[in-house]
Design an enzyme around this catalytic site. Structure first.
Site, PDB file in Angstrom:
ATOM      1  N   HIS A  68       0.824  -1.212   0.000  1.00  0.00           N
ATOM      2  CA  HIS A  68       0.000   0.000   0.000  1.00  0.00           C
ATOM      3  C   HIS A  68       0.862   1.267   0.000  1.00  0.00           C
ATOM      4  O   HIS A  68       0.571   2.243  -0.700  1.00  0.00           O
ATOM      5  CB  HIS A  68      -0.929  -0.031   1.225  1.00  0.00           C
ATOM      6  CG  HIS A  68      -1.630   1.267   1.477  1.00  0.00           C
ATOM      7  ND1 HIS A  68      -1.234   2.136   2.468  1.00  0.00           N
ATOM      8  CD2 HIS A  68      -2.683   1.853   0.846  1.00  0.00           C
ATOM      9  CE1 HIS A  68      -2.013   3.203   2.443  1.00  0.00           C
ATOM     10  NE2 HIS A  68      -2.896   3.057   1.474  1.00  0.00           N
ATOM     11  N   GLU A  71       2.094   1.900  -3.370  1.00  0.00           N
ATOM     12  CA  GLU A  71       1.027   2.466  -4.210  1.00  0.00           C
ATOM     13  C   GLU A  71       1.028   4.003  -4.110  1.00  0.00           C
ATOM     14  O   GLU A  71       0.953   4.711  -5.117  1.00  0.00           O
ATOM     15  CB  GLU A  71      -0.324   1.891  -3.773  1.00  0.00           C
ATOM     16  CG  GLU A  71      -1.523   2.461  -4.515  1.00  0.00           C
ATOM     17  CD  GLU A  71      -2.672   2.765  -3.578  1.00  0.00           C
ATOM     18  OE1 GLU A  71      -3.042   3.960  -3.498  1.00  0.00           O
ATOM     19  OE2 GLU A  71      -3.197   1.827  -2.936  1.00  0.00           O
ATOM     20  N   HIS A  72       1.169   4.520  -2.866  1.00  0.00           N
ATOM     21  CA  HIS A  72       1.246   5.979  -2.700  1.00  0.00           C
ATOM     22  C   HIS A  72       2.471   6.551  -3.411  1.00  0.00           C
ATOM     23  O   HIS A  72       2.405   7.602  -4.040  1.00  0.00           O
ATOM     24  CB  HIS A  72       1.325   6.333  -1.211  1.00  0.00           C
ATOM     25  CG  HIS A  72      -0.008   6.348  -0.521  1.00  0.00           C
ATOM     26  ND1 HIS A  72      -0.455   7.434   0.194  1.00  0.00           N
ATOM     27  CD2 HIS A  72      -0.979   5.410  -0.449  1.00  0.00           C
ATOM     28  CE1 HIS A  72      -1.657   7.156   0.698  1.00  0.00           C
ATOM     29  NE2 HIS A  72      -2.006   5.939   0.322  1.00  0.00           N
ATOM     30  N   GLU A 148      -3.681   8.216   7.158  1.00  0.00           N
ATOM     31  CA  GLU A 148      -4.731   7.415   6.525  1.00  0.00           C
ATOM     32  C   GLU A 148      -5.165   6.292   7.466  1.00  0.00           C
ATOM     33  O   GLU A 148      -6.348   6.019   7.647  1.00  0.00           O
ATOM     34  CB  GLU A 148      -4.229   6.833   5.196  1.00  0.00           C
ATOM     35  CG  GLU A 148      -5.285   6.004   4.471  1.00  0.00           C
ATOM     36  CD  GLU A 148      -4.807   5.430   3.139  1.00  0.00           C
ATOM     37  OE1 GLU A 148      -3.665   5.727   2.731  1.00  0.00           O
ATOM     38  OE2 GLU A 148      -5.589   4.695   2.511  1.00  0.00           O
TER      39      GLU A 148
END
Lengths: 447, 435
Positions: A68, A71-72, A148
């Site tokens: 994840h 991904e950022h 997040e």
């Protein structure tokens, strides 16, 4: 009233492939990139998606959240683009873009005017192999993913409960780790962790291209060859074999107590087989079982018994998604009526399940569910982008294009006995995690 | 390299206008609707919207519209709740009823082969809901469960607090779901009254898209809506906005604070509305190019998301925004937001920002029209907002016409950092507990 579902658990969303075969085109490039093109010429729009066969369940132990985090970081600089420029170019062309990470895949997409496909592919191909991460970008973005996590998980008792249940479900398989990562591990993710994962998995032979919308398949193939064709595959990429679960020998139970748990509920998830390539029959039966057991309250087995014939529950449901690379879960859920304890609610739910296992499936009920499936083939044509997501998820979860195309027929062929056989296979409390969600017990008693 | 390509693209861009052919249909009984015929898939999406919604809840009956909307399919005409659901399943008829603060809406999709039977079900739900006591009690329990869950949600607490401080005794001041107390007190008669007040012919707007002709739609409109009351109670009128600049902290035990902020806004009919809309695209649309996202997230890592938006409601207009940030950094996030607010008010946007925003907005607009249900929704919204039937053709040129001067003027007039009020839910450090 449908909000209640969204508040507490993810709703069961069934998307069915619905295009005629003539509107689907597939091809594979020499470097291993698989591609699916779905045509819909009603509006001059295209959705361009690149899916990687790498997600949170492919992470090494100790670096949960790296898929994840990466991904950022893919929105930072490459050889050709500055940090943030990718999205700026998409926006400057009237498009929107985003990305998402799951246990089995990471996917990037842009939705844009169809004549911008060339530009999108050029940029997406560039960041498959050429990102350039600065220490500062990594530092700042790590703070963002921790925010997040704070927003989506740490501030939400229901999400924390889900994380605990999931960890209890899988003793050995990495599905037990949160996609966003455990906080203590996410806080330490490094540039090297990200680049290691990137170099291994961000390669044409681990990727699936999905293009859906107002496009000509031959042109898409030519563009794919131009942009993705020159990219080097990862040599020696091994098959995806994750640690397997041992047999479950004891029932697992969790009580999650939080002063902010306003609405108590019971949720149970049984280990269940997923859809396998060429072998989707059991998964199809479980898909229909979820609708029959826990579809709309007025017509489902749990709803009728507990919300209509008696007032034992405010809400009930069942859920199953077979779209997983490895074993998945089948779930049941009850919000007991006011005045009933969680134990009473669970007992009532178990009694209905036991009776269902005796009585079997009502033939008319199954016929209604199947008529809805056939209708969804028509409704589904209205949203080609979600069909694209279906193919992307399938091809990164070990299924083939043929599996996706055959799925409606496999569902339609399921018999009452198939469903009962699948139910008997799965609905065993000793192979499940049962979770209670409530305020600390002193407050529960005083309510 | 990409920059050069981009510059060329910008010069060449001519986005296609959305190819949408909207017809105005008037039924034999005089009910109007907008229709787009789209026969390639054998189904139709129908969107029916009544102005008023939960703002018509009678004094002391908060939550009546919301509960009523959950009961229309729980027994109607000669059908019990279960019989209704069984019939809908058999027909694969998809529908949803939703009460919002200014409207009550019906979203339906039906197969061409099952059209008549599907619409007969819908007719019963809209015209002959039974409100049987057992159904009322069952759905009421679901609403109470939702109210209980929301009461522990930091976002919900922030929104509720902002509204109660802002709107005085206007219906907007309280949540449309009602409170546990108000919903517990609602009677069957209250729901019958709510149904009669909300579903009236003088406030209805209809959009239809799909496999249906104008003539067929006309007949359907009369059958569905022809027997509803002609008119209902008056709308509540303008809402006050009572908040002044500052911060309100609602202590709540959570690791991350949620902040909602806002001040007075701009009417859709204002000559500078489009300038304000383009300005907000630059300020806080949430894209990675927007200033708030750039300053609060990309440069400082203080949040996962920060947004500003123009709120256009029937009885109030605001500029609002929201951000979530850890308790020890939310004060810094708020300070950065105030600075950006002031900077935009003083300086407006740059030439480059303006061009980028326009290109995005005009390019993204035609992409909205890509599904029957989405288009039906847009058609109903356009009528609801009193936009002309050719609005889709002129909208992009109104965006294009916005100049740097327009934005400077509207930013100065609209954005007032000293008036921004932040409601913060959490355990923030470095913020006064009350203001």
């Amino acid at each position: 009233m449908r909000r209640l579902i969204a508040c507490l658990i993810a709703p069961v969303v069934l998307v069915f492939p619905a295009l005629g075969a003539e509107k689907i085109t597939t091809f594979t490039l020499d470097n291993g990139l698989e591609a699916v093109v779905l045509e819909d010429h009603r509006a001059p729009v295209v959705v361009h998606m690149l899916w990687y066969k790498a997600g949170a369940a492919d992470e090494a132990p100790g670096v949960s959240g790296i898929a994840h985090f990466l991904e950022h970081l893919l929105f930072k600089a490459t050889d050709k683009l500055e940090a943030g420029e990718f999205s700026a170019v998409v926006e400057a062309n009237g498009g929107s873009d985003n990305a998402f990470t799951s246990w089995d895949y990471t996917a990037y997409y842009q939705r844009i005017a169809a004549d911008r496909l060339d530009l999108m592919m050029g940029m997406e191909a560039d960041r498959m192999r050429n990102i350039r991460l600065t220490a500062e970008d990594v530092e700042t973005e790590r703070k963002v993913i921790l925010e997040e996590r704070a927003q989506r998980t740490d501030s939400d008792p229901g999400a924390l409960f889900g994380e605990q249940r999931n960890a209890a479900q899988y003793l050995n398989h990495p599905y037990g780790r949160p996609i966003i990562g455990w906080r203590h591990e996410a806080a330490k993710l490094s540039r090297e962790d990200a680049l290691g994962f990137y170099r291994k998995y961000y390669a044409p032979n681990a990727a699936v291209l999905i293009v859906a919308g107002d496009v000509d398949p031959a042109e898409v193939e030519a563009l794919a060859k131009k942009h993705y064709g020159p990219l080097e595959p990862t040599v020696g990429l091994e098959a995806r074999v994750r640690p397997e679960e041992p047999p479950q020998r004891a029932e697992r139970r969790i009580v999650y107590e939080d002063p902010q748990a306003a609405q108590p509920y019971v949720i149970r998830s049984y280990m269940a087989p997923e859809r396998d390539a060429g072998d989707q029959k059991t998964a199809a039966a479980l898909t229909l079982l979820a609708k029959i057991l826990g579809g709309p309250g007025q017509t489902s087995v749990l709803g009728r018994a507990l919300q209509f014939e008696s007032n034992k529950a405010v809400y009930t449901s069942a859920f199953y998604s077979g779209m997983n690379y490895d074993d998945t879960t089948f779930g049941v859920f009850i919000v007991p009526a006011p005045g009933l304890s969680l134990q009473q609610g669970e007992d009532e739910m178990d009694a209905v399940i036991a009776k269902f296992l005796e009585d079997g499936v009502d033939a008319e009920h199954l016929a209604r569910v199947k008529s809805q499936i056939r209708a969804s083939l028509i409704y589904g044509q209205d949203d080609v982008a979600s069909l694209g997501r279906e193919y992307g998820a399938a091809l990164t979860s070990g299924l083939t294009v043929e599996d996706v195309q055959q799925w409606p027929a496999v569902l339609d062929a399921v018999t009452e006995e198939d469903i009962m056989q699948a139910a008997r296979l799965v609905l065993d409390r000793k192979k499940a995690v049962t979770g209670w969600f409530r305020k600390p017990s002193a407050e529960e008693v005083s309510q | 390299m990409i920059r050069v390509v981009l510059a060329t693209c910008l010069a060449l861009i001519t986005f296609p206008a959305a190819a949408i052919d909207i017809k105005e249909v008037t039924s034999p009984g005089g009910i109007k609707a907008w229709l787009v015929e789209e026969t390639s898939i054998p189904f139709t999406a129908l969107e029916i919207r009544f102005k008023g919604g939960a703002s018509l809840d009678a004094e002391g009956k908060r939550g009546a519209a919301y509960l009523m909307s959950g009961l229309l399919d729980e027994g109607a005409g000669d059908l019990t709740s279960t019989e209704f659901a069984l019939a809908a399943e058999e027909l694969a008829f998809k529908y949803d009823f939703d009460a919002s603060s200014d409207s009550f809406s019906v979203s339906a999709q039906f197969l061409t082969e099952n059209r008549d039977a599907s619409l007969e079900l819908l007719r019963k739900a809209l015209n002959e809901p039974r409100f049987d006591q057992d159904a009322v009690d069952r759905v009421r329990a679901q609403v109470l469960s939702i109210i209980a869950s929301d009461s522990e949600d930091p976002n919900d607490i922030a929104g509720k607090t902002f509204a109660s401080l802002a709107y005085g005794d206007h219906p907007y001041a309280t949540k449309l779901e009602g409170t546990a107390e108000s919903v517990t007190m609602l009677t069957r008669d209250d729901l019958i009254a709510s149904h009669k007040s909300l579903l009236t012919r003088d406030r209805v707007y209809v959009g239809a898209v799909g496999d249906i002709s104008a003539e067929e739609l006309g007949v359907i409109l009369d059958e569905l809506l022809g027997a509803l009351p002609e008119t209902g109670p008056d709308l509540p009128g303008p809402a006050p906005f009572l908040l002044s600049g500052g911060e309100t902290v609602v202590p709540y035990n959570t690791p991350q604070s949620v902040a909602i902020f806002g001040h007075a806004g701009i009417e859709r009919t204002d000559p500078d509305f489009f300038a304000a809309y383009v300005m907000n695209q630059v300020l806080g649309s949430g894209g990675f190019g927007s200033r708030l996202m750039d300053e609060v997230r990309e440069k400082r890592g203080l949040t996962y998301g920060v947004y500003s938006y123009l709120v256009l409601r029937e009885h109030v207009n605001l500029v609002m925004g929201q951000v979530s940030s850890s308790n020890d950094s939310v004060a810094e996030a708020i300070s950065v937001i105030r600075d950006e607010w002031a900077k935009m008010a003083d300086e407006g946007v740059t030439e480059e920002e303006l061009e980028t925003a326009k290109t995005y907005l005009t390019g993204a607009y035609p992409l909205r029209f890509d599904g029957n249900a989405r288009i039906a929704n847009i058609l109903a919204s356009m009528q609801f907002d009193d936009l002309p039937i050719d609005y889709i053709d002129s909208r992009n040129s109104q965006v294009e016409a916005v100049t740097l001067e327009d934005i400077k003027r509207v930013s100065k007039r609209l954005l007032k950092p000293e008036n921004l009020h932040f409601v913060v839910v959490g355990k923030p450090t470095g913020l006064d507990a009350s203001n």
